[in-house]
Design a protein around this motif. Sequence first.
Motif, PDB file in Angstrom:
ATOM      1  N   GLY A  93      29.864  55.810   5.010  1.00  0.00           N
ATOM      2  CA  GLY A  93      29.125  54.646   5.055  1.00  0.00           C
ATOM      3  C   GLY A  93      28.434  54.330   3.815  1.00  0.00           C
ATOM      4  O   GLY A  93      27.892  53.001   3.487  1.00  0.00           O
ATOM      5  N   LYS A  94      28.240  55.135   2.675  1.00  0.00           N
ATOM      6  CA  LYS A  94      27.819  54.954   1.409  1.00  0.00           C
ATOM      7  C   LYS A  94      28.796  54.632   0.519  1.00  0.00           C
ATOM      8  O   LYS A  94      29.689  55.649   0.350  1.00  0.00           O
ATOM      9  CB  LYS A  94      26.696  56.210   0.906  1.00  0.00           C
ATOM     10  CG  LYS A  94      25.562  56.107   2.003  1.00  0.00           C
ATOM     11  CD  LYS A  94      24.501  57.137   1.407  1.00  0.00           C
ATOM     12  CE  LYS A  94      23.380  57.310   2.547  1.00  0.00           C
ATOM     13  NZ  LYS A  94      22.327  58.241   1.984  1.00  0.00           N
ATOM     14  N   GLU A 136      25.086  56.001  -6.793  1.00  0.00           N
ATOM     15  CA  GLU A 136      25.094  55.130  -5.606  1.00  0.00           C
ATOM     16  C   GLU A 136      24.804  53.633  -5.705  1.00  0.00           C
ATOM     17  O   GLU A 136      23.970  53.013  -6.287  1.00  0.00           O
ATOM     18  CB  GLU A 136      23.957  55.772  -4.614  1.00  0.00           C
ATOM     19  CG  GLU A 136      24.043  55.216  -3.161  1.00  0.00           C
ATOM     20  CD  GLU A 136      23.138  56.110  -2.144  1.00  0.00           C
ATOM     21  OE1 GLU A 136      23.071  55.695  -1.217  1.00  0.00           O
ATOM     22  OE2 GLU A 136      22.570  56.964  -2.816  1.00  0.00           O
ATOM     23  N   TYR A 137      25.487  53.041  -4.692  1.00  0.00           N
ATOM     24  CA  TYR A 137      25.499  51.540  -4.666  1.00  0.00           C
ATOM     25  C   TYR A 137      24.145  51.226  -3.971  1.00  0.00           C
ATOM     26  O   TYR A 137      23.790  51.898  -2.932  1.00  0.00           O
ATOM     27  CB  TYR A 137      26.684  50.978  -3.942  1.00  0.00           C
ATOM     28  CG  TYR A 137      26.349  49.293  -3.343  1.00  0.00           C
ATOM     29  CD1 TYR A 137      26.317  48.438  -4.238  1.00  0.00           C
ATOM     30  CD2 TYR A 137      26.057  49.130  -1.987  1.00  0.00           C
ATOM     31  CE1 TYR A 137      25.986  47.159  -3.733  1.00  0.00           C
ATOM     32  CE2 TYR A 137      25.451  48.089  -1.465  1.00  0.00           C
ATOM     33  CZ  TYR A 137      25.709  47.176  -2.393  1.00  0.00           C
ATOM     34  OH  TYR A 137      25.415  45.682  -2.040  1.00  0.00           O
ATOM     35  N   ILE A 138      23.210  50.219  -4.329  1.00  0.00           N
ATOM     36  CA  ILE A 138      21.960  50.076  -3.613  1.00  0.00           C
ATOM     37  C   ILE A 138      22.018  48.855  -2.807  1.00  0.00           C
ATOM     38  O   ILE A 138      21.706  48.529  -1.783  1.00  0.00           O
ATOM     39  CB  ILE A 138      20.773  50.124  -4.636  1.00  0.00           C
ATOM     40  CG1 ILE A 138      20.587  51.693  -5.322  1.00  0.00           C
ATOM     41  CG2 ILE A 138      19.480  49.663  -4.089  1.00  0.00           C
ATOM     42  CD1 ILE A 138      19.783  51.790  -6.572  1.00  0.00           C
ATOM     43  N   THR A 139      22.152  47.664  -3.967  1.00  0.00           N
ATOM     44  CA  THR A 139      22.245  46.270  -3.243  1.00  0.00           C
ATOM     45  C   THR A 139      22.824  45.493  -4.406  1.00  0.00           C
ATOM     46  O   THR A 139      23.206  45.760  -5.334  1.00  0.00           O
ATOM     47  CB  THR A 139      20.573  45.932  -2.969  1.00  0.00           C
ATOM     48  OG1 THR A 139      20.751  44.800  -2.276  1.00  0.00           O
ATOM     49  CG2 THR A 139      20.107  45.725  -4.381  1.00  0.00           C
ATOM     50  N   ILE A 191      23.119  49.777  -9.032  1.00  0.00           N
ATOM     51  CA  ILE A 191      23.383  51.068  -8.828  1.00  0.00           C
ATOM     52  C   ILE A 191      22.271  52.233  -9.223  1.00  0.00           C
ATOM     53  O   ILE A 191      21.121  51.825  -9.801  1.00  0.00           O
ATOM     54  CB  ILE A 191      24.874  51.800  -9.690  1.00  0.00           C
ATOM     55  CG1 ILE A 191      24.300  51.389 -11.142  1.00  0.00           C
ATOM     56  CG2 ILE A 191      26.044  50.798  -9.149  1.00  0.00           C
ATOM     57  CD1 ILE A 191      25.589  52.045 -11.737  1.00  0.00           C
ATOM     58  N   SER A 192      22.326  53.487  -8.821  1.00  0.00           N
ATOM     59  CA  SER A 192      21.189  54.339  -9.058  1.00  0.00           C
ATOM     60  C   SER A 192      20.948  54.863 -10.326  1.00  0.00           C
ATOM     61  O   SER A 192      19.854  55.255 -10.637  1.00  0.00           O
ATOM     62  CB  SER A 192      21.175  55.196  -7.774  1.00  0.00           C
ATOM     63  OG  SER A 192      22.467  56.114  -8.078  1.00  0.00           O
TER      64      SER A 192
END
Length: 280
Positions: free
Chosen positions: A132-133, A148-151, A165-166
Motif C-alpha cells: 500500500g506504500k 517514499e511518496y508523501i502527498t 517525496i521523503s
Amino acid sequence: MGLKASSSLLCLTILLGVSSIVSAVNITRALEKYPEFSTMIELFAKTELTPIINKRQTITVLALSNDAIGSISGRPEEELKNVLMNHVVLDYYDELKLKALKDRSTLLTTLYQSTGLGQQQNGFLNCTKTNGKIYFGSGVKGAPQTAEYITTVFRNPYNLSVIQISMPIVAPGLGTPVMVPPPPPMSSPPSPSPKKAAATPAPGPAEEEDYADSPPGAAPETAPASAPSEDGSPAPAPGNDGKKKMAAADEVEPPTSASNTGLSFGAVLVLGFVASFVWF
C-alpha cells in the motif's frame, strides 16, 4: 461563407491560445504558495532548470521539502543540476494514478535521460508499490527504493503534477548517494517508582531494656488489665489496701479499767499464797 469561415477560424485560434496559456507548465507559480518548498525553487533557478521545465507540456516534479533537500543543496552546481533533473519525470502522475499502479515496479523516464548522458539506466526512476506504500529510487539495477511518496502538492491534470517525496534520489554515477535517515529513538517508558515500605516506629529506651533482659524468643510480659467490679464501679487502686492496713495497726485501743482490776486481784492472791507459806 468565406467571412463566416474566417470568423470561426479566428475564434478557434483565440481559444487555443487561451487554452495553451492556462495549461502552460510553470513550476515557480505552482510552488510559490508553499514556503516549505522555497529552497527547491531557488535551486531550480540557480541551475537554470526553471525555463527548461516550463517548456515541457507534461511533467511530474518530485518535490523535496526544505529540510529534505538540505542534504544535496551544497553539492557542486553541475552535480546538483543532474540530480535535480532526475526529479523531473516526463509524464503525468498524481495520487490517483499512483494508487492505481499494481504491486510491481514501473520505470519512469526523467529529464536527465533526455540529455543523452544517462548510463546503465541512471536516467530512469523505479516506482514500486509495496504493502500500500509507494517508493521511488534509481532505475539502476540493485539501487535502493527509499524515497517514499508523501502527498500530492499540486496538480493540473495531464500537464503538471507536483508530488512530495521523503528524501532525495541520487542515482549511481551522479554523486554520493544519500543515506536513509535513522528512525527517531524510541523513548523508554518511565520506570515505576519504588513502593515505600510501611514505617515501623523504633522501640524506645525502656522497650529496648525489656527486650535485652528477656530470654531470646520470649515476648515481653504485659500486666493484665484489672477486671471491672460486678456493680460497675471502678476497681480500687493497688495501693489503697496497704494504706488501710497500716492505719488499722496504728489505731490499737488502750487497755480498759476492767482489765486493770483483774490484774490487781491476781497480784493479791499471789502475795497471800506467799505469806501463808512463810507463816507455816
